[in-house]
Design a protein around this motif. Structure first.
Motif, PDB file in Angstrom:
ATOM      1  N   UNK A  10     -72.576  22.382 147.156  1.00 33.23           N
ATOM      2  CA  UNK A  10     -71.949  22.789 145.942  1.00 33.23           C
ATOM      3  C   UNK A  10     -71.889  24.405 145.820  1.00 33.23           C
ATOM      4  N   UNK A  11     -70.640  24.833 146.197  1.00 33.16           N
ATOM      5  CA  UNK A  11     -70.384  26.506 146.183  1.00 33.16           C
ATOM      6  C   UNK A  11     -69.976  26.814 144.681  1.00 33.16           C
ATOM      7  N   UNK A  12     -71.101  27.427 144.184  1.00 33.12           N
ATOM      8  CA  UNK A  12     -70.768  27.923 142.864  1.00 33.12           C
ATOM      9  C   UNK A  12     -71.397  29.247 142.940  1.00 33.12           C
ATOM     10  N   UNK A  13     -72.578  29.251 142.809  1.00 34.07           N
ATOM     11  CA  UNK A  13     -73.408  30.483 142.589  1.00 34.07           C
ATOM     12  C   UNK A  13     -74.632  30.170 143.556  1.00 34.07           C
ATOM     13  N   UNK A  85     -74.558   7.342 141.551  1.00 38.22           N
ATOM     14  CA  UNK A  85     -74.614   8.734 141.113  1.00 38.22           C
ATOM     15  C   UNK A  85     -73.684   8.474 139.621  1.00 38.22           C
ATOM     16  N   UNK A  86     -74.203   9.091 138.596  1.00 36.03           N
ATOM     17  CA  UNK A  86     -73.441   9.299 137.394  1.00 36.03           C
ATOM     18  C   UNK A  86     -72.097   9.961 137.622  1.00 36.03           C
ATOM     19  N   UNK A  87     -71.254   9.752 136.634  1.00 35.55           N
ATOM     20  CA  UNK A  87     -69.914  10.473 136.654  1.00 35.55           C
ATOM     21  C   UNK A  87     -69.777  11.719 137.051  1.00 35.55           C
ATOM     22  N   UNK A  88     -70.820  12.531 136.383  1.00 34.88           N
ATOM     23  CA  UNK A  88     -70.951  13.989 136.683  1.00 34.88           C
ATOM     24  C   UNK A  88     -71.455  14.164 138.162  1.00 34.88           C
ATOM     25  N   UNK A  89     -72.345  13.420 138.470  1.00 33.22           N
ATOM     26  CA  UNK A  89     -72.783  13.620 139.913  1.00 33.22           C
ATOM     27  C   UNK A  89     -71.768  13.288 140.931  1.00 33.22           C
ATOM     28  N   UNK A  90     -71.042  12.318 140.660  1.00 22.16           N
ATOM     29  CA  UNK A  90     -69.811  11.968 141.424  1.00 22.16           C
ATOM     30  C   UNK A  90     -68.640  12.926 141.767  1.00 22.16           C
ATOM     31  N   UNK A  91     -68.492  13.462 140.577  1.00 21.86           N
ATOM     32  CA  UNK A  91     -67.533  14.527 140.508  1.00 21.86           C
ATOM     33  C   UNK A  91     -67.845  15.955 141.598  1.00 21.86           C
ATOM     34  N   UNK A 144     -78.840  31.823 124.953  1.00 19.35           N
ATOM     35  CA  UNK A 144     -80.110  32.448 125.964  1.00 19.35           C
ATOM     36  C   UNK A 144     -80.340  31.334 126.920  1.00 19.35           C
ATOM     37  N   UNK A 145     -81.052  31.440 127.967  1.00 17.27           N
ATOM     38  CA  UNK A 145     -81.183  30.639 129.262  1.00 17.27           C
ATOM     39  C   UNK A 145     -82.777  29.972 129.102  1.00 17.27           C
ATOM     40  N   UNK A 146     -83.537  30.824 128.391  1.00 12.78           N
ATOM     41  CA  UNK A 146     -85.024  30.366 128.205  1.00 12.78           C
ATOM     42  C   UNK A 146     -85.183  28.832 128.320  1.00 12.78           C
ATOM     43  N   UNK A 147     -86.058  28.395 129.102  1.00 15.43           N
ATOM     44  CA  UNK A 147     -86.288  26.838 129.192  1.00 15.43           C
ATOM     45  C   UNK A 147     -85.255  26.149 130.008  1.00 15.43           C
ATOM     46  N   UNK A 148     -84.303  26.732 130.678  1.00  9.33           N
ATOM     47  CA  UNK A 148     -83.353  25.895 131.314  1.00  9.33           C
ATOM     48  C   UNK A 148     -83.812  26.002 133.025  1.00  9.33           C
ATOM     49  N   UNK A 153     -78.203  25.912 134.531  1.00  8.06           N
ATOM     50  CA  UNK A 153     -77.662  27.225 134.349  1.00  8.06           C
ATOM     51  C   UNK A 153     -76.509  27.188 135.275  1.00  8.06           C
ATOM     52  N   UNK A 154     -76.417  26.633 136.378  1.00 15.77           N
ATOM     53  CA  UNK A 154     -75.221  26.644 137.279  1.00 15.77           C
ATOM     54  C   UNK A 154     -74.334  25.696 136.614  1.00 15.77           C
ATOM     55  N   UNK A 155     -74.501  24.527 135.748  1.00 11.98           N
ATOM     56  CA  UNK A 155     -73.792  23.747 135.209  1.00 11.98           C
ATOM     57  C   UNK A 155     -73.076  24.888 134.060  1.00 11.98           C
TER      58      UNK A 155
END
Length: 480
Positions: A10-13, A85-91, A144-148, A153-155
């Protein structure tokens, strides 16, 4: 029911790799009703669902219970390639083999609990916005991204084309925070790269395939046209690390090299019935006749799987070329991904695939004609660290650096992750040679320089042991 795509990356980052072979096409079983006997069996599931909803001290949403049951059914099969696969995973799976992605075009890693930009892709939105290696992402859209986790983060970074992403980053070199706005854009995904090479007065085409995606066949045609037009007398095809992809795509690539009417593989269903996959007439290739006769050497390794094994299996069984490297991964099943009424999908192994000699390579792999081990600096995963290490420290980052320095020719007495005096001397020498501040510590600057050094080392094809073996054998073939 739609047969869809299975994930390579999955190319994003950041990229995530998987091993797969996918059937193309679609059918319409969506909404199929179970027979009465099956309904009786599922009444127990209804009972369990009701009990949990009514009496569980830990409340769970009904949809999550259903998804848990679906995932459990797939898990019971005991097949690592069959899953729910959930709907999100399937996408995410559906977009994975597309010819382009929407994103910012930067590789991200998690180091020491921080989310760090490894490198923006050249010409990408990330580069245009000014993101640089070692920038730390502190906030996304003011959150803020603490704890993620990295995936979370990619999402947050993912979104629609043309929308803006606000990022707060910390830049170590400036010791300050910066506010940047990055526009999400379509980023082309290239699966084929080619280079016309000349060794000892002989021209040959080097073509690397990273996966078999939507546009691979078209990219392959363009690459082979350019190589032959440029005077290539042979082809070196590189599928090292290629995890697979579409059966259709590998069929077109294999078909361009094989005689019309030959079977490049067989499909076997659950009842054991075989269906041949036959090379069909094609008018797509400009130099079709020459391509089918050109000497071929294929490079593979233990990371070559599934669809790439279909190609190597055909080349081997039909004696179309010579295979160099290592025994491949060994995945001989094909997945069919089917839509469910809740938006999720069930990915199921529905077929085995066999080589032209009807060999099932599952768990065994495709053997090579000539074994060749790769230079270890090509197989070492490049690490990214923002920590500081000195004499007396112990860490896997240190062991990684010791292995790289040793491979580059520096003298070290150990590579177990303990920072001893000989490691300090090698680190100091490396920093001086790479024009980094002359200290005897491993820090951000050291790891950045080490990354650049190993990337440049890998760019020099003279350091690629397996490729050099292939070139040597190619000259042997052409001299006959």
């Amino acid at each position: 029911m739609r047969r869809s795509r299975f994930l390579v990356f999955a190319l994003l980052a950041v990229m995530a790799a998987s091993i797969f072979l996918v059937l193309d096409g679609c059918s319409s079983d969506k909404g199929r009703r179970a027979d009465s006997a099956t309904k009786g069996a599922f009444s127990v599931i209804d009972e369990a669902y009701g009990i949990i909803q009514e009496k569980a001290v830990y409340p769970v949403e009904g949809d999550r219970l259903i998804e848990g049951a679906l995932r459990g059914m797939a898990d019971v099969i005991g097949d690592p390639y069959s899953t729910y696969l959930t709907e999100e995973e399937a996408a995410s799976h559906r977009e994975s083999l597309a010819g382009e992605k929407v994103g910012i075009g930067a590789e991200i890693t998690r180091s020491g609990g921080r989310f760090i930009i490894v490198a923006p892709i050249k010409g990408s939105p990330a580069e245009k916005a000014g993101l640089q290696p070692y920038d730390e992402i502190v906030r996304i859209n003011r959150e803020a991204l603490g704890g993620l986790t990295l995936q979370e983060v990619i999402k947050k970074i993912k979104g629609k084309e043309g929308t803006a992403l606000e990022m707060t980053i910390y830049r170590p070199d400036l010791n300050k925070h910066l506010e940047l706005k990055v526009m999400r854009e379509v980023i082309p995904v290239k699966t084929v790269s080619a280079e016309l090479m000349e060794e000892r007065g002989t021209k040959f085409g080097y073509i690397a395939l990273t996966m078999f995606g939507d546009e691979t066949a078209a990219e392959w045609k363009k690459a082979t046209d350019e190589m032959i037009k440029g005077g290539a007398e042979a082809l070196v095809i590189d599928v090292r690390g290629n995890p697979g992809g579409y059966l259709r795509a590998v069929g077109e690539v294999a078909g361009s090299l094989l005689k019309e009417g030959s079977n490049f593989a067989y499909m076997q269903n659950a009842k054991g019935q075989l269906t041949p996959l036959t090379v069909e007439p094609s008018k797509k290739f400009t130099y079709d006749e020459k391509l089918k006769k050109m000497p071929v050497i294929l490079l593979q390794d233990k990371g070559s799987a599934s669809a790439s094994e279909v190609l190597s299996g055909a080349i081997k069984d039909l004696r179309r070329g010579f295979i160099i490297g290592q025994v491949s991964f060994g995945k001989g099943t094909v997945q069919d991904t089917m839509e469910l009424s809740n938006g999720g999908e069930m990915k199921l192994s529905t077929h085995k695939w066999l080589t032209p000699k009807e060999t099932w390579i599952h768990g065994k792999g495709v053997n090579v004609d000539l074994v060749s081990e790769q230079n270890k600096l090509f197989t070492e995963h490049i690490r990214f660290s923002t920590d500081v290490y000195a004499v007396g420290d112990y860490h896997e980052d240190i062991a990684y650096a010791q292995r790289i320095l040793s491979g580059l020719g520096y003298h070290l007495e150990r590579n177990d992750g303990y920072f001893d005096e000989t490691t300090a001397v090698a680190v100091h020498e490396f920093r001086v040679n790479e024009k980094v501040s002359p200290e005897s510590i491993m820090d951000r600057k050291f790891f950045a320089a080490l990354r650049v050094r190993i990337e440049n080392y890998r760019k020099d094809k003279a350091n690629d042991t397996q490729l050099q073996v292939a070139i040597g054998y190619m000259h042997h073939l052409l001299s006959k």
